[in-house]
Design a protein around this motif. Structure first.
Motif, PDB file in Angstrom:
ATOM      1  N   GLY A   1      69.875  24.344  56.233  1.00 57.18           N
ATOM      2  CA  GLY A   1      70.393  25.357  55.321  1.00 57.18           C
ATOM      3  C   GLY A   1      70.853  26.599  56.064  1.00 57.18           C
ATOM      4  N   SER A   2      71.448  27.531  55.299  1.00 54.63           N
ATOM      5  CA  SER A   2      71.966  28.758  55.902  1.00 54.63           C
ATOM      6  C   SER A   2      71.187  29.996  55.482  1.00 54.63           C
ATOM      7  CB  SER A   2      73.439  28.940  55.517  1.00 54.63           C
ATOM      8  OG  SER A   2      73.586  29.008  54.108  1.00 54.63           O
ATOM      9  N   ARG A   3      70.327  29.861  54.493  1.00 48.62           N
ATOM     10  CA  ARG A   3      69.493  30.991  54.062  1.00 48.62           C
ATOM     11  C   ARG A   3      68.191  31.004  54.874  1.00 48.62           C
ATOM     12  NH1 ARG A   3      71.823  29.158  49.175  1.00 48.62           N
ATOM     13  NH2 ARG A   3      72.915  30.805  48.011  1.00 48.62           N
ATOM     14  N   GLY A   4      67.705  32.198  55.155  1.00 42.40           N
ATOM     15  CA  GLY A   4      66.488  32.317  55.946  1.00 42.40           C
ATOM     16  C   GLY A   4      65.314  31.594  55.336  1.00 42.40           C
ATOM     17  N   SER A   5      65.172  31.689  54.017  1.00 48.97           N
ATOM     18  CA  SER A   5      64.033  31.045  53.342  1.00 48.97           C
ATOM     19  C   SER A   5      64.100  29.530  53.465  1.00 48.97           C
ATOM     20  CB  SER A   5      63.999  31.453  51.871  1.00 48.97           C
ATOM     21  OG  SER A   5      65.201  31.088  51.204  1.00 48.97           O
ATOM     22  N   GLU A   6      65.306  28.970  53.411  1.00 50.16           N
ATOM     23  CA  GLU A   6      65.470  27.520  53.565  1.00 50.16           C
ATOM     24  C   GLU A   6      65.079  27.089  54.974  1.00 50.16           C
ATOM     25  OE1 GLU A   6      69.289  26.514  50.699  1.00 50.16           O
ATOM     26  OE2 GLU A   6      69.661  27.319  52.696  1.00 50.16           O
ATOM     27  N   ILE A   7      65.576  27.814  55.952  1.00 52.20           N
ATOM     28  CA  ILE A   7      65.343  27.447  57.350  1.00 52.20           C
ATOM     29  C   ILE A   7      63.856  27.471  57.696  1.00 52.20           C
ATOM     30  CG2 ILE A   7      65.753  28.166  59.735  1.00 52.20           C
ATOM     31  CD1 ILE A   7      68.518  29.204  58.722  1.00 52.20           C
ATOM     32  N   THR A   8      63.172  28.534  57.306  1.00 53.65           N
ATOM     33  CA  THR A   8      61.751  28.654  57.650  1.00 53.65           C
ATOM     34  C   THR A   8      60.901  27.597  56.945  1.00 53.65           C
ATOM     35  OG1 THR A   8      61.486  30.332  55.910  1.00 53.65           O
ATOM     36  CG2 THR A   8      61.890  31.115  58.136  1.00 53.65           C
ATOM     37  N   LYS A   9      61.320  27.166  55.767  1.00 53.83           N
ATOM     38  CA  LYS A   9      60.558  26.148  55.033  1.00 53.83           C
ATOM     39  C   LYS A   9      60.822  24.740  55.547  1.00 53.83           C
ATOM     40  CE  LYS A   9      60.311  28.717  50.656  1.00 53.83           C
ATOM     41  NZ  LYS A   9      60.847  28.814  49.274  1.00 53.83           N
ATOM     42  N   LEU A  10      62.074  24.443  55.908  1.00 56.61           N
ATOM     43  CA  LEU A  10      62.444  23.061  56.205  1.00 56.61           C
ATOM     44  C   LEU A  10      62.372  22.683  57.682  1.00 56.61           C
ATOM     45  CD1 LEU A  10      65.480  22.399  53.815  1.00 56.61           C
ATOM     46  CD2 LEU A  10      63.086  21.779  53.513  1.00 56.61           C
ATOM     47  N   LEU A  11      62.697  23.614  58.572  1.00 61.08           N
ATOM     48  CA  LEU A  11      62.752  23.240  59.987  1.00 61.08           C
ATOM     49  C   LEU A  11      61.459  22.643  60.535  1.00 61.08           C
ATOM     50  CD1 LEU A  11      64.893  25.556  62.314  1.00 61.08           C
ATOM     51  CD2 LEU A  11      65.038  23.087  61.941  1.00 61.08           C
ATOM     52  N   PRO A  12      60.276  23.160  60.158  1.00 59.82           N
ATOM     53  CA  PRO A  12      59.053  22.522  60.662  1.00 59.82           C
ATOM     54  C   PRO A  12      58.949  21.048  60.281  1.00 59.82           C
ATOM     55  CG  PRO A  12      58.564  24.700  59.807  1.00 59.82           C
ATOM     56  CD  PRO A  12      59.976  24.415  59.430  1.00 59.82           C
ATOM     57  N   TYR A  13      59.379  20.686  59.090  1.00 59.45           N
ATOM     58  CA  TYR A  13      59.351  19.273  58.686  1.00 59.45           C
ATOM     59  C   TYR A  13      60.379  18.471  59.478  1.00 59.45           C
ATOM     60  CZ  TYR A  13      56.414  20.695  54.784  1.00 59.45           C
ATOM     61  OH  TYR A  13      55.373  21.192  54.022  1.00 59.45           O
ATOM     62  N   PHE A  14      61.529  19.068  59.749  1.00 56.71           N
ATOM     63  CA  PHE A  14      62.529  18.388  60.567  1.00 56.71           C
ATOM     64  C   PHE A  14      61.992  18.176  61.985  1.00 56.71           C
ATOM     65  CE2 PHE A  14      66.570  19.786  58.036  1.00 56.71           C
ATOM     66  CZ  PHE A  14      66.069  19.139  56.921  1.00 56.71           C
ATOM     67  N   GLY A  15      61.227  19.153  62.476  1.00 60.10           N
ATOM     68  CA  GLY A  15      60.607  19.004  63.790  1.00 60.10           C
ATOM     69  C   GLY A  15      59.651  17.822  63.818  1.00 60.10           C
ATOM     70  N   ASP A  16      58.853  17.680  62.739  1.00 59.05           N
ATOM     71  CA  ASP A  16      57.954  16.522  62.637  1.00 59.05           C
ATOM     72  C   ASP A  16      58.749  15.219  62.626  1.00 59.05           C
ATOM     73  OD1 ASP A  16      55.854  18.291  62.463  1.00 59.05           O
ATOM     74  OD2 ASP A  16      55.659  18.151  60.275  1.00 59.05           O
ATOM     75  N   ALA A  17      59.885  15.244  61.919  1.00 55.05           N
ATOM     76  CA  ALA A  17      60.699  14.032  61.780  1.00 55.05           C
ATOM     77  C   ALA A  17      61.278  13.588  63.118  1.00 55.05           C
ATOM     78  CB  ALA A  17      61.822  14.263  60.775  1.00 55.05           C
ATOM     79  N   ILE A  18      61.774  14.534  63.911  1.00 49.69           N
ATOM     80  CA  ILE A  18      62.393  14.116  65.170  1.00 49.69           C
ATOM     81  C   ILE A  18      61.341  13.668  66.180  1.00 49.69           C
ATOM     82  CG2 ILE A  18      64.347  15.639  64.727  1.00 49.69           C
ATOM     83  CD1 ILE A  18      63.439  17.432  66.971  1.00 49.69           C
ATOM     84  N   ALA A  19      60.155  14.258  66.124  1.00 45.34           N
ATOM     85  CA  ALA A  19      59.072  13.807  67.000  1.00 45.34           C
ATOM     86  C   ALA A  19      58.684  12.371  66.658  1.00 45.34           C
ATOM     87  CB  ALA A  19      57.872  14.737  66.876  1.00 45.34           C
ATOM     88  N   GLU A  20      58.573  12.078  65.373  1.00 45.24           N
ATOM     89  CA  GLU A  20      58.240  10.722  64.920  1.00 45.24           C
ATOM     90  C   GLU A  20      59.345   9.744  65.302  1.00 45.24           C
ATOM     91  OE1 GLU A  20      55.858   8.023  62.265  1.00 45.24           O
ATOM     92  OE2 GLU A  20      55.462   9.985  63.139  1.00 45.24           O
ATOM     93  N   PHE A  21      60.588  10.173  65.150  1.00 46.41           N
ATOM     94  CA  PHE A  21      61.717   9.285  65.445  1.00 46.41           C
ATOM     95  C   PHE A  21      61.726   8.892  66.920  1.00 46.41           C
ATOM     96  CE2 PHE A  21      66.030   8.046  66.394  1.00 46.41           C
ATOM     97  CZ  PHE A  21      66.448   7.366  65.261  1.00 46.41           C
ATOM     98  N   VAL A  22      61.534   9.861  67.799  1.00 51.82           N
ATOM     99  CA  VAL A  22      61.545   9.580  69.240  1.00 51.82           C
ATOM    100  C   VAL A  22      60.372   8.700  69.632  1.00 51.82           C
ATOM    101  CG1 VAL A  22      61.292  10.633  71.524  1.00 51.82           C
ATOM    102  CG2 VAL A  22      62.846  11.643  69.843  1.00 51.82           C
ATOM    103  N   GLU A  23      59.221   8.941  69.041  1.00 49.12           N
ATOM    104  CA  GLU A  23      58.044   8.120  69.345  1.00 49.12           C
ATOM    105  C   GLU A  23      58.296   6.658  69.000  1.00 49.12           C
ATOM    106  OE1 GLU A  23      53.365   7.709  67.998  1.00 49.12           O
ATOM    107  OE2 GLU A  23      54.409   9.641  67.746  1.00 49.12           O
ATOM    108  N   ARG A  24      59.053   6.431  67.925  1.00 49.37           N
ATOM    109  CA  ARG A  24      59.302   5.072  67.457  1.00 49.37           C
ATOM    110  C   ARG A  24      60.555   4.441  68.066  1.00 49.37           C
ATOM    111  NH1 ARG A  24      57.072   3.604  62.386  1.00 49.37           N
ATOM    112  NH2 ARG A  24      59.072   2.700  61.718  1.00 49.37           N
ATOM    113  N   ASN A  25      61.509   5.277  68.506  1.00 44.77           N
ATOM    114  CA  ASN A  25      62.810   4.747  68.895  1.00 44.77           C
ATOM    115  C   ASN A  25      63.271   5.138  70.298  1.00 44.77           C
ATOM    116  OD1 ASN A  25      63.951   3.587  66.135  1.00 44.77           O
ATOM    117  ND2 ASN A  25      62.956   5.541  65.692  1.00 44.77           N
ATOM    118  N   GLY A  26      62.555   6.042  70.941  1.00 37.60           N
ATOM    119  CA  GLY A  26      62.941   6.431  72.291  1.00 37.60           C
ATOM    120  C   GLY A  26      64.027   7.498  72.318  1.00 37.60           C
TER     121      GLY A  26
END
Length: 393
Positions: free
Chosen positions: A203-228
């Motif tokens: 998102g482009s609003r500060g409130s969106e970014i602070t709420k969603l980015l941590p979950y996106f961080g979890d997602a990419i960590a999980e993706f790399v662990e499973r897919n390299g």
């Protein structure tokens, strides 16, 4: 029409509304023989067409009930200021664009003081999603609605709202988006063994970014662990770059941060799949042909009011297709691991990806119009003026 000057009051409270307004005003200048004079509120797009905004319209870029409440005194002041200026100028038409918390309150004040002034609403409020009673109430102060989504005229008819016309969506004729579609059509779909590119759009609003980015961080960590090995790209706007960099600085896996519109469209062309904040960007992704998952964390007060939301989905492609094309995760069910598993399925040639692309094709077809949105919208504005004020020109 004669060469008489056309005086247009325009009120836009967001960047997207400013772009729509500028496109419409440019079309009005082509269709009206005389000069077009502007007054009201807008940003760079409308200012380039000749508007001198009454104030910096970024003051109106707020989201969520808590933000509205915190800025209520300023909003009330700006509503009164804007309405008073329009009433005093007595333009030929008032064009209100999106941002209904502000623009509709201005329109009500103007209608009360100048009942003969035509008022056109560009971008239909989401009355089909919640607060359906707003549709009928709009009859008192809106003469015509210019819709940007193809299902909205019928929704407004059923709800008893003002006459509504689908004029098309700017994205369907956007040069950057069309080029992205072309590039993506030429690119082969990745195989599971290939290094994939996953896009993060919090998102482009500060409130969106602070709420969603941590979950996106979890997602990419999980993706790399499973897919390299994987490439992650994170487009953002210049005013949010520092915030984004601060949030991701301690991530073990660092995404490439891309800043500005050209970089964003380049990312759209290269991404194999995307995780994105619910909103217009989901439609951008759909029309571009980027498989995606829609994610959102709402304002806490809105979360308490979910029972009043009538729409079955918040993803615009789903509403246009009338079935679930894009998977959605909202509030308490947002999980990085779930998003990661969708990225696995959508970033390579799978049945879920093929099904999504089929849905995207349907959305694209339903959004096509015979005329560019701005031209069609301008025609309707001129027609409303002539009907509301016969003999005015």
């Amino acid at each position: 029409m004669s060469a008489r000057p056309l005086k247009v009051a325009v009120v836009a409270g967001e960047v997207s509304g400013d772009l729509l307004g500028a496109d419409l005003i440019a079309a009005l200048k082509r269709q009206h023989d005389g000069p077009v004079e502007l007054l009201g509120v807008g940003g760079e797009g409308l200012e380039a067409e000749g508007l001198k905004s009454l104030f910096d319209y970024s003051e109106l870029s707020i989201m969520g009930i808590t933000q509205v409440l915190s800025k209520l005194p300023t909003l009330v002041k700006r509503i009164r200021q804007t309405a008073a200026a329009i009433i005093a100028a007595n333009p030929d038409v008032l064009l209100i664009i999106d941002s209904p918390d502000f623009t509709h309150r201005v329109a009500k004040r103007v209608r009360a003081a100048r009942p003969d002034m035509p008022i056109v609403n560009y971008v239909c409020p989401s009355v089909w999603a919640w607060k359906e009673y707003r549709a009928q109430r709009m009859l008192a102060y809106v003469d015509h609605v210019l819709a940007v989504l193809p299902f909205e005229p019928e929704a407004m008819r059923v709800l008893g709202g003002p006459p509504t016309t689908y004029v098309g969506h700017r994205l369907a004729v956007d040069a950057d988006l069309l080029e992205t579609r072309r590039l993506r059509a030429q690119s082969p779909v990745k195989a599971p063994a290939d290094v994939r590119t996953i896009m993060l759009l919090p998102g482009s609003r500060g409130s969106e970014i602070t709420k969603l980015l941590p979950y996106f961080g979890d997602a990419i960590a999980e993706f790399v662990e499973r897919n390299g090995e994987t490439r992650f790209i994170l487009p953002t706007v210049p005013r949010r770059e520092a915030m984004v960099r601060e949030i991701v600085k301690d991530w073990k896996i660092q995404p490439e941060i891309l800043v500005g519109a050209p970089a964003k469209w380049k990312a759209f062309a290269e991404a194999d799949a995307a995780m994105a904040a619910s909103g217009t960007v989901i439609l951008e992704l759909g029309l571009s042909g980027v498989p995606t998952v829609s994610v959102y964390k709402t304002d806490w007060i809105i979360s308490l009011m979910t029972g009043r939301i009538k729409t079955w989905t918040g993803a615009i492609p789903n509403l246009i297709a009338d079935y679930a094309v894009v998977p959605e995760y909202l509030n308490n069910v947002v999980r990085g691991a779930s998003i990661a598993r969708w990225m696995e399925k959508l970033s390579v040639d799978t049945l879920p990806r093929r099904a999504m692309m089929e849905g995207y094709d349907l959305v694209w077809q339903r959004m096509q119009t015979q005329k560019p949105p701005g031209e069609h919208a301008a025609e309707i504005v001129l027609d409303v003026i002539q009907k509301k004020r016969p003999g005015h020109f």
